[in-house]
Design a protein around this motif. Structure first.
Motif, PDB file in Angstrom:
ATOM      1  N   SER A   1      36.280  70.053 139.174  1.00 14.89           N
ATOM      2  CA  SER A   1      36.776  68.840 139.077  1.00 14.89           C
ATOM      3  C   SER A   1      38.297  69.205 138.166  1.00 14.89           C
ATOM      4  CB  SER A   1      35.134  68.495 137.521  1.00 14.89           C
ATOM      5  OG  SER A   1      33.915  67.792 138.253  1.00 14.89           O
TER       6      SER A   1
ATOM      7  N   ILE B   1      42.502  61.613 132.604  1.00 12.58           N
ATOM      8  CA  ILE B   1      42.083  61.229 134.151  1.00 12.58           C
ATOM      9  C   ILE B   1      40.579  62.293 134.198  1.00 12.58           C
ATOM     10  CG2 ILE B   1      43.331  59.555 135.442  1.00 12.58           C
ATOM     11  CD1 ILE B   1      43.740  63.147 136.353  1.00 12.58           C
TER      12      ILE B   1
ATOM     13  N   TYR C   1      38.788  63.626 138.305  1.00 16.79           N
ATOM     14  CA  TYR C   1      38.230  63.514 139.017  1.00 16.79           C
ATOM     15  C   TYR C   1      37.525  64.663 139.734  1.00 16.79           C
ATOM     16  CZ  TYR C   1      40.975  58.772 139.037  1.00 16.79           C
ATOM     17  OH  TYR C   1      40.992  57.992 138.987  1.00 16.79           O
ATOM     18  N   SER C   2      36.176  64.037 140.838  1.00 19.11           N
ATOM     19  CA  SER C   2      35.808  65.615 141.397  1.00 19.11           C
ATOM     20  C   SER C   2      36.066  65.671 143.227  1.00 19.11           C
ATOM     21  CB  SER C   2      34.522  65.732 141.648  1.00 19.11           C
ATOM     22  OG  SER C   2      33.635  65.543 140.099  1.00 19.11           O
ATOM     23  N   TYR C   3      36.321  66.434 143.356  1.00 19.40           N
ATOM     24  CA  TYR C   3      36.745  66.683 144.767  1.00 19.40           C
ATOM     25  C   TYR C   3      35.586  68.398 145.801  1.00 19.40           C
ATOM     26  CZ  TYR C   3      41.018  65.328 142.262  1.00 19.40           C
ATOM     27  OH  TYR C   3      42.066  64.721 141.812  1.00 19.40           O
TER      28      TYR C   3
ATOM     29  N   GLY D   1      43.139  58.785 141.910  1.00 16.31           N
ATOM     30  CA  GLY D   1      42.534  59.824 142.078  1.00 16.31           C
ATOM     31  C   GLY D   1      42.438  60.998 143.102  1.00 16.31           C
TER      32      GLY D   1
ATOM     33  N   PRO E   1      39.564  62.070 146.566  1.00 18.47           N
ATOM     34  CA  PRO E   1      39.057  62.755 145.272  1.00 18.47           C
ATOM     35  C   PRO E   1      36.964  62.006 146.067  1.00 18.47           C
ATOM     36  CG  PRO E   1      39.641  60.453 144.714  1.00 18.47           C
ATOM     37  CD  PRO E   1      40.513  60.792 145.643  1.00 18.47           C
TER      38      PRO E   1
ATOM     39  N   GLU F   1      32.786  57.945 142.886  1.00 16.28           N
ATOM     40  CA  GLU F   1      32.034  58.440 141.404  1.00 16.28           C
ATOM     41  C   GLU F   1      30.385  58.827 141.837  1.00 16.28           C
ATOM     42  OE1 GLU F   1      35.180  57.517 139.187  1.00 16.28           O
ATOM     43  OE2 GLU F   1      33.303  57.218 138.294  1.00 16.28           O
TER      44      GLU F   1
ATOM     45  N   ASP G   1      29.454  62.053 142.297  1.00 17.04           N
ATOM     46  CA  ASP G   1      30.012  63.022 141.556  1.00 17.04           C
ATOM     47  C   ASP G   1      28.358  63.661 140.806  1.00 17.04           C
ATOM     48  OD1 ASP G   1      32.166  63.189 138.670  1.00 17.04           O
ATOM     49  OD2 ASP G   1      31.367  65.193 139.762  1.00 17.04           O
TER      50      ASP G   1
END
Lengths: 289, 334
Positions: free
Chosen positions: B231, B272, B274-276, B302, B326, B329, B332
């Motif tokens: 993230s 911001i 965001y997760s990847y 994202g 990303p 949501e 996650d």
């Protein structure tokens, strides 16, 4: 019968052992009055790569004693045992070998390694290598490399260069094609679905043909057009096994191509002096598929 | 290079793409950074040479060599709308770009025929996860420009690339110490690629950071390679820049303060976070290892753009860009 000797050039024998080990598991060594020979069984020739060798006994040994009914003792043994023994003798002050006496074909070659102990006292290590003495009837059958009828002979470029290129080519395909002509060009080639790679070496030396030794009528192939390229297709692993001999830093390597048949490489040891330090001969068969 | 004509294509030289690079290692470094995928799309155009790889329809990596980085560069095709132009060869293609798909490992094997780190030598050291991490952060490995054969004298190995306008007869020629290697590389029809650059550009860039690569390299070396997601939190307020990793081994967090001289610039309009997917980020590390500077941009939805600046020599630079979408949501782990 007696065989005993003190090894004075452990490094050289170890290198020979390392190269031989790549090619064959069991070796036959001929201990002659002045020379040591490495030989192969005739049946083994066409099936895979072979290495023959000839080296002057005094390059390897001193206090060399060979006594037997004929002038040579032929011993067959597993290379792994010798390599192991030699490796443990790398730091030794003395390495010697002796053929022990039990009757029959199965004998022991005892390798005695003297190391300097920490206290200053010498420590002796013994490796007993089981060997088979090859009887005279079989010894006559052993293959000495004969001249194959080749179309092209050429001096190879520096072995480390060929070796690193071949190692890259190994990633591409399992077979490598070697072709050359008497005008001094050598080509290494691999082909796969994804790519076709050729490496060109030019202006290589071609040993002059000694017309007193080679008759044009008998060997017409040698005298034809210098642009003619003879090619042979090898298992790339065989070629890499041969390239292992770059550890000798040979003074020259003559490559003889018998197209669609085999490759013979004559590896001349030693520095650039005229002295005959011995030679190894590699035989690499052509692979059709 | 030698005068002997090694080309196997019968296409006349003035109807072929030609590029001459003085040091093949330049291209090897770029391709190795993309070698996490088997195939790449290669685009040859008047402006240069581009390689693109796509991952799981969610990420793309692009490596680019501009035409001025080559000693010679010829793209002799002039697409013309003038059908009456007598100099136009109607039956020949006059492309604006030559596009094809090619196997990266094969390409690197050819380009490293005379030595230098290969893709396979990379894999062999990557068996142990710890050592592969070290591999990515050891930029010295990537700095072996021009390590040709011939007893360690640092002569760069030059490369000549040629190609027919329809993408066939893609040939590489390399030379060192009078030894010449010629490779005819098979090319394939290009796969369809997403236009991730537009996906990125469509939305406003919310944050942009330019930093020296050193901190990022050490930050990534701390991350366990069993992580499943990474993230990124960027904010105009503290903690400003936070990298977190989450996975089997637990969670890890690294903050980077805004006011040190490793951050060259920092612009952030909104916070911001965001997760990847880690598997999409992980391949960046080779490019990161070879880079001196990194630019990180995130847009309003994202999409992450990371551009790695690679110093080719004392004056030339080039870039490798990664675009990563990303995780949604709900995916996650939190």
């Amino acid at each position: 019968m007696r065989l005993s000797a003190t090894l004075i050039n452990a490094g050289l024998l170890t290198k020979m052992a390392m190269c031989l080990e790549k090619i064959t598991k069991r070796w036959i060594m001929q201990f002659g009055p002045e020379h040591i020979h490495l030989l192969a069984h005739k049946e083994d020739i066409t099936t895979g790569a072979q290495m023959f060798g000839q080296i002057k006994a005094d390059r390897l040994f001193e206090k060399y004693v060979v006594e037997c009914r004929d002038d040579s003792i032929y011993l067959e043994f597993s290379g792994e045992h010798l390599v192991r023994a030699l490796k443990s003798g790398q730091q030794a002050t003395e390495v010697s070998m002796k053929l022990l006496k039990p009757q029959g074909e199965d004998k022991i070659l005892r390798v005695i390694i003297t190391n300097q102990g920490r206290s200053g006292k010498p420590i002796k290590l013994t490796h007993d290598i089981p060997v088979r003495q090859v009887p005279e009837s079989e010894a006559a059958d052993l293959h000495n490399p004969t001249m194959i009828d080749y179309q092209v002979h050429i001096l190879l470029p520096k072995l480390p260069d060929i070796r690193s290129i071949t190692e890259r080519m190994r990633a591409i395909a399992p077979h490598i094609t070697l072709s050359a002509n008497m005008a001094g060009t050598l080509i290494l080639e691999v082909q796969a679905d994804s790519v076709h790679v050729q490496t060109f070496f030019h202006n290589l030396e071609v040993p002059a043909i000694d017309s007193s030794q080679v008759d044009e009528e008998e060997r017409p192939a040698l005298f034809r057009d210098t642009q003619y390229k003879a090619a042979v297709r090898l298992d790339i692993r065989d070629f890499l096994k041969f390239l292992q001999c770059s550890i000798f830093s040979p003074k020259h390597v003559i490559c003889c191509i018998a197209e669609n048949n085999a490759l013979m490489m004559y590896v001349y040891l030693g520095d650039n002096s005229e002295a005959d330090d011995g030679a190894f001969i590699y035989y690499l068969p052509h692979r059709f598929r | 290079m030698s005068n002997q004509d090694y080309r196997s294509s019968s296409t006349p030289a003035n109807r072929q793409f030609l590029a001459y690079l003085e040091n093949v290692q330049t291209l090897v470094i770029l391709l190795r950074a993309l070698s996490h995928k088997e195939k790449a799309t290669c685009v040859l155009s008047r402006s240069g040479v581009r390689f693109i790889v796509e991952d799981a329809k969610s990420a793309q990596a692009r490596a680019y060599l501009q035409h001025n980085l080559f000693r010679d560069f010829e793209f002799p095709f002039t697409p013309s709308n003038d059908l009456d132009d007598p100099s136009q060869h109607p039956e020949e293609t006059q492309p604006e770009e030559i596009v094809f798909s090619v196997n990266i490992t094969t390409l690197v094997d050819c380009l490293t025929i005379f030595g230098g780190p290969t893709s396979s030598s990379h894999h062999s050291s990557g068996g142990d996860p710890d050592s592969s991490r070290d591999d990515f952060t050891q930029s010295s490995r990537w700095r072996s420009y021009g390590r040709g054969m011939g007893s360690g004298d640092e002569h760069p190995v030059p490369l000549r690339m040629t190609c027919d306008p329809d993408g066939s007869n893609f040939e590489l020629m390399l030379e060192t110490n009078s030894i010449v290697t010629q490779c005819r590389v098979s090319t394939y029809d290009p796969d369809e690629m997403l236009d991730l650059q537009s996906v990125f550009a469509e939305e406003r860039t919310v944050c942009k950071v330019i930093m020296k690569s050193t901190w990022l390299k050490s930050a990534f070396s701390e991350i366990d390679t069993t992580a499943t997601s990474i993230s990124l939190l960027l904010s105009p307020h503290p903690p400003f820049f936070r990298l977190s990793a989450s996975g089997l081994a637990g969670e890890a967090e690294m903050d980077y303060p805004k006011d040190t001289d490793v951050l060259e610039s920092f612009q952030c309009y909104d916070t911001i976070n965001y997760s990847y997917k880690f598997s999409l980020i992980h391949p960046c590390l080779k490019a990161l290892a070879a880079s001196s500077k990194t630019s990180i941009r995130v847009n309003d939805v994202g999409v992450l753009s990371m551009q790695f600046m690679i110093n080719l020599n004392s004056k030339d630079v080039t870039f490798i860009e990664f675009l990563i979408c990303p995780l949604a949501e709900e995916e996650d782990d939190d």
